[in-house]
Design an enzyme around this catalytic site. Structure first.
Site, mmCIF file in Angstrom:
data_model
loop_
_atom_site.group_PDB
_atom_site.id
_atom_site.type_symbol
_atom_site.label_atom_id
_atom_site.label_comp_id
_atom_site.label_asym_id
_atom_site.label_seq_id
_atom_site.Cartn_x
_atom_site.Cartn_y
_atom_site.Cartn_z
ATOM 1 N N ASP A 21 0.814 -1.221 0.000
ATOM 2 C CA ASP A 21 0.000 0.000 0.000
ATOM 3 C C ASP A 21 0.844 1.266 0.000
ATOM 4 O O ASP A 21 0.448 2.295 0.551
ATOM 5 C CB ASP A 21 -0.965 0.014 1.210
ATOM 6 C CG ASP A 21 -1.838 -1.220 1.231
ATOM 7 O OD1 ASP A 21 -2.187 -1.710 0.142
ATOM 8 O OD2 ASP A 21 -2.153 -1.696 2.333
ATOM 9 N N LYS A 24 1.782 1.927 -5.260
ATOM 10 C CA LYS A 24 2.304 1.351 -6.506
ATOM 11 C C LYS A 24 1.366 1.636 -7.670
ATOM 12 O O LYS A 24 1.796 1.935 -8.782
ATOM 13 C CB LYS A 24 2.508 -0.169 -6.344
ATOM 14 C CG LYS A 24 3.537 -0.535 -5.273
ATOM 15 C CD LYS A 24 3.620 -2.027 -5.049
ATOM 16 C CE LYS A 24 2.407 -2.621 -4.371
ATOM 17 N NZ LYS A 24 2.231 -2.229 -2.956
ATOM 18 N N GLY A 48 -4.598 -4.384 -3.607
ATOM 19 C CA GLY A 48 -5.568 -3.341 -3.928
ATOM 20 C C GLY A 48 -4.776 -2.125 -4.341
ATOM 21 O O GLY A 48 -4.083 -1.536 -3.528
ATOM 22 N N HIS A 49 -4.801 -1.786 -5.624
ATOM 23 C CA HIS A 49 -4.024 -0.663 -6.138
ATOM 24 C C HIS A 49 -4.993 0.436 -6.570
ATOM 25 O O HIS A 49 -5.779 0.241 -7.496
ATOM 26 C CB HIS A 49 -3.140 -1.112 -7.309
ATOM 27 C CG HIS A 49 -2.128 -2.150 -6.912
ATOM 28 N ND1 HIS A 49 -1.245 -2.726 -7.783
ATOM 29 C CD2 HIS A 49 -1.844 -2.702 -5.705
ATOM 30 C CE1 HIS A 49 -0.472 -3.591 -7.140
ATOM 31 N NE2 HIS A 49 -0.834 -3.595 -5.880
ATOM 32 N N GLN A 227 1.905 -6.513 -3.369
ATOM 33 C CA GLN A 227 2.386 -6.643 -1.998
ATOM 34 C C GLN A 227 3.713 -5.865 -1.904
ATOM 35 O O GLN A 227 3.868 -4.883 -2.604
ATOM 36 C CB GLN A 227 2.550 -8.111 -1.577
ATOM 37 C CG GLN A 227 1.244 -8.866 -1.399
ATOM 38 C CD GLN A 227 0.545 -9.206 -2.688
ATOM 39 O OE1 GLN A 227 1.105 -9.853 -3.553
ATOM 40 N NE2 GLN A 227 -0.690 -8.774 -2.827
HETATM 41 P P1 GDP Z 1 -0.704 0.162 -3.588
HETATM 42 O O1 GDP Z 1 -1.323 -1.077 -3.080
HETATM 43 O O2 GDP Z 1 0.768 0.223 -3.350
HETATM 44 O O3 GDP Z 1 -1.071 0.490 -5.006
HETATM 45 O O4 GDP Z 1 -1.306 1.351 -2.686
HETATM 46 P P2 GDP Z 1 -2.871 1.532 -2.285
HETATM 47 O O5 GDP Z 1 -3.613 1.988 -3.477
HETATM 48 O O6 GDP Z 1 -3.375 0.337 -1.560
HETATM 49 O O7 GDP Z 1 -2.754 2.659 -1.177
HETATM 50 C C1 GDP Z 1 -2.176 3.881 -1.456
HETATM 51 C C2 GDP Z 1 -3.232 4.975 -1.219
HETATM 52 O O8 GDP Z 1 -2.590 6.236 -1.189
HETATM 53 C C3 GDP Z 1 -4.251 5.072 -2.353
HETATM 54 O O9 GDP Z 1 -5.483 5.470 -1.818
HETATM 55 C C4 GDP Z 1 -3.688 6.170 -3.255
HETATM 56 O O10 GDP Z 1 -4.683 6.854 -3.980
HETATM 57 C C5 GDP Z 1 -3.066 7.070 -2.231
HETATM 58 N N1 GDP Z 1 -1.886 7.818 -2.696
HETATM 59 C C6 GDP Z 1 -0.900 7.415 -3.538
HETATM 60 N N2 GDP Z 1 0.046 8.358 -3.644
HETATM 61 C C7 GDP Z 1 -0.354 9.389 -2.850
HETATM 62 C C8 GDP Z 1 0.230 10.653 -2.503
HETATM 63 O O11 GDP Z 1 1.305 11.026 -2.942
HETATM 64 N N3 GDP Z 1 -0.493 11.441 -1.619
HETATM 65 C C9 GDP Z 1 -1.688 11.045 -1.089
HETATM 66 N N4 GDP Z 1 -2.314 11.861 -0.241
HETATM 67 N N5 GDP Z 1 -2.246 9.864 -1.406
HETATM 68 C C10 GDP Z 1 -1.580 9.039 -2.253
HETATM 69 P P1 IMO Z 2 -0.820 -4.306 -2.207
HETATM 70 O O1 IMO Z 2 -0.417 -4.888 -3.529
HETATM 71 C C1 IMO Z 2 -0.836 -4.604 2.139
HETATM 72 C C2 IMO Z 2 -0.828 -8.604 3.876
HETATM 73 C C3 IMO Z 2 -2.072 -8.970 4.663
HETATM 74 C C4 IMO Z 2 -1.463 -9.889 5.707
HETATM 75 C C5 IMO Z 2 -0.404 -10.644 4.909
HETATM 76 C C6 IMO Z 2 -0.858 -11.990 4.388
HETATM 77 O O2 IMO Z 2 -2.119 -3.574 -2.231
HETATM 78 O O3 IMO Z 2 0.292 -3.512 -1.601
HETATM 79 P P2 IMO Z 2 -2.492 -12.730 2.421
HETATM 80 O O4 IMO Z 2 -3.949 -12.435 2.202
HETATM 81 O O5 IMO Z 2 -1.604 -12.271 1.299
HETATM 82 O O6 IMO Z 2 -2.254 -14.148 2.809
HETATM 83 O O7 IMO Z 2 -2.095 -11.851 3.716
HETATM 84 O O8 IMO Z 2 -0.066 -9.810 3.818
HETATM 85 N N1 IMO Z 2 -1.061 -8.159 2.487
HETATM 86 C C7 IMO Z 2 -1.017 -6.879 2.108
HETATM 87 N N2 IMO Z 2 -0.856 -5.752 2.847
HETATM 88 N N3 IMO Z 2 -0.949 -4.523 0.797
HETATM 89 C C8 IMO Z 2 -1.094 -5.638 0.051
HETATM 90 O O9 IMO Z 2 -1.097 -5.608 -1.293
HETATM 91 C C9 IMO Z 2 -1.174 -6.892 0.713
HETATM 92 N N4 IMO Z 2 -1.327 -8.162 0.295
HETATM 93 C C10 IMO Z 2 -1.241 -8.918 1.388
HETATM 94 O O10 IMO Z 2 -2.670 -7.832 5.244
HETATM 95 O O11 IMO Z 2 -0.810 -9.129 6.685
HETATM 96 MG MG MG Z 3 -2.822 -1.709 -1.773
#
Ligand code: GDP
Ligand code: IMO
Ligand code: MG
Length: 410
Positions: A21, A24, A48-49, A227
């Site tokens: 998170d 990416k 979840g991206h 991840q």
């Molecule tokens: P990922 O799993 O690495 O793709 O990240 P996620 O989407 O799960 O979580 C990142 C969150 O931060 C998302 O809600 C993005 O929209 C948000 N985000 C990404 N870059 C920025 C940033 O530079 N500033 C802020 N405020 N939010 C960001």
């Molecule tokens: P993205 O791609 C954050 C974490 C889960 C748990 C551990 C094992 O959005 O960055 P699993 O369901 O994979 O067996 O869970 O890994 N986890 C993540 N945490 N971002 C993710 O993906 C994750 N995918 C798995 O919360 O701690």
């Molecule tokens: Mg994510």
């Protein structure tokens, strides 16, 4: 941008440097228009991206985050585990937004099928672990990777032959019942697989051959990691990890690319740290601080909605990720979330298991949407330069907001 693209070269991997998170999805979306192919390598719908475009939010779980750019081709690679019905749902949600998938989405014939029974098994295992639970996303990832390693798994290519698919399904379900002490529903699984087999047929491809063909033709590839490094099955904080190899090497292995194909690796680093699920988190904030950052950063899981644990940036951990993954560039994300912090501790080292902090001064003003490095307040620039010096890597992209255009390039 031109200069950055030049230094990234033909094949760039985007890899999470912390516990996931980091953002990416956003950097993939920012770079995607300059690439021909976006290749999601490992994991499943545990990812979840999130991408925000003109106030509209898209969350990609299994589909690559480059699909919003109409000229890209998008690959779901061999290292993934695919719940067929969920993939169909994710596909139709995008199609309803007018996004075309035909001829643009390619699902590896070697990817594994994740069954409802894998999810039941994931939940049952977590339940049985009690206080020692991992805190998984309950998406069935662990059990699906387990049956893959046991050589009991069904692959996407098996969808082509319904008769042998039925036998494989029955064998796998029986094994899952024995291994996990769960009940399964063969009729329901079968009905879903049969339907998915029809719809997914045109999307199934040998994505490894495809990637090599395109590379020979001079096309550019963006590898979408899922991840993150500290959740890697080997390099993460085992057993509080996910079940796949989440590093650069894991990604290229899953896509069938040799190491020398990769020309750059962008490590995605959040300006602080978050973790979902259980497991050690040395720089975790006190509850009141964590709550403030959680609210300011919207730190709630994109997949499960769980509140994310929040902590200070752990540069010692990021440095280890940089070393393992071979980062060549860093994308620092969510710097704007720290706008209201007075002092910002950053862990630079450990004494035994205690993090040693350097206290940085906050900037106490809004940098939201800033696209120009030199316009940042001095303390924000200090924060960036401190990290840059410590990691000895260029912070080439700096996120200043959720939106696509809220990014400093340097
Ligand atoms: P990922 O799993 O690495 O793709 O990240 P996620 O989407 O799960 O979580 C990142 C969150 O931060 C998302 O809600 C993005 O929209 C948000 N985000 C990404 N870059 C920025 C940033 O530079 N500033 C802020 N405020 N939010 C960001
Ligand atoms: P993205 O791609 C954050 C974490 C889960 C748990 C551990 C094992 O959005 O960055 P699993 O369901 O994979 O067996 O869970 O890994 N986890 C993540 N945490 N971002 C993710 O993906 C994750 N995918 C798995 O919360 O701690
Ligand atoms: Mg994510």
């Amino acid at each position: 941008m031109e200069q950055l693209l030049q230094s990234l070269g033909q094949v760039c991997a985007i890899i999470g440097a912390q516990w996931g998170d980091e953002g990416k999805g956003k950097v993939i979306d920012v770079l995607a228009e300059h690439y021909d192919i976006i290749a999601r390598a490992v994991g499943g719908a545990n990812a979840g991206h999130t991408i925000l475009v003109d106030g509209k939010k898209f969350v990609f779980h299994l589909l690559p985050s480059g699909l919003l750019h109409s000229k890209t081709q998008n690959i779901i690679g061999a290292g993934t585990v695919v719940h067929a019905q969920d993939l169909l749902t994710e596909m139709s949600e995008l199609q309803e937004q007018g996004i075309k998938l035909e001829g643009r989405l390619f699902l590896s014939h070697q990817a594994h099928i994740l069954l409802n029974a894998h999810r039941t098994a994931d939940a049952a295992l977590e339940e049985r672990r009690g206080d020692a639970k991992i805190g998984t996303t309950k998406r069935g990832i662990g059990p699906a990777m387990a049956t893959k390693a046991l050589r009991l798994g069904i692959r996407v290519e098996d969808l082509a032959d319904l008769r042998s698919l039925r036998t494989k399904l029955e064998t796998e379900l029986k094994a899952l019942e024995l291994l996990f002490g769960i009940q399964t529903n063969a009729a329901e699984e079968w009905q879903q697989l049969e339907e998915a087999a029809q719809i997914l047929k045109p999307y199934i491809a040998d994505t490894t051959a495809m990637l090599h063909d395109r590379l020979r033709a001079g096309k550019k590839v963006l590898i979408e990691g899922a991840q993150a490094s500290l959740l890697d099955i080997d390099h993460g904080s085992y057993p509080y990890v996910t079940s796949s190899a989440t590093t650069t090497m894991g990604a290229i292995h899953a896509l069938g690319l040799p190491p020398q194909a990769v020309t750059s690796v962008i490590g995605v680093v959040k300006a602080y740290a978050t973790r979902v699920g259980e497991g050690p988190f040395a720089t975790e904030m006190q509850p009141a601080d964590a709550e403030r950052v959680r609210q300011n950063g919207g730190e709630f899981g994109s997949t499960t909605g769980r509140p994310r644990r929040c902590g200070y940036l752990d540069l010692a951990a990021v440095q280890r990720s940089a070393m393992i993954n071979g980062f060549t560039h860093i994308n620092l994300t969510k710097l704007d979330v720290l706008d209201s912090e007075a002092t910002i501790p950053v862990a630079v080292d450990y004494t035994d298991t205690e993090p040693q902090y350097e206290n940085m001064n906050g900037w106490k003003e809004s940098i939201k949407g800033e696209t120009n490095f030199s316009s940042l307040p001095a303390n924000a620039r200090n924060y960036i330069e401190f990290i840059e010096k410590h990691l000895a890597l260029p912070l080439s992209l700096i996120g200043t907001g959720q939106n696509r255009n809220e990014m400093i390039l340097r």
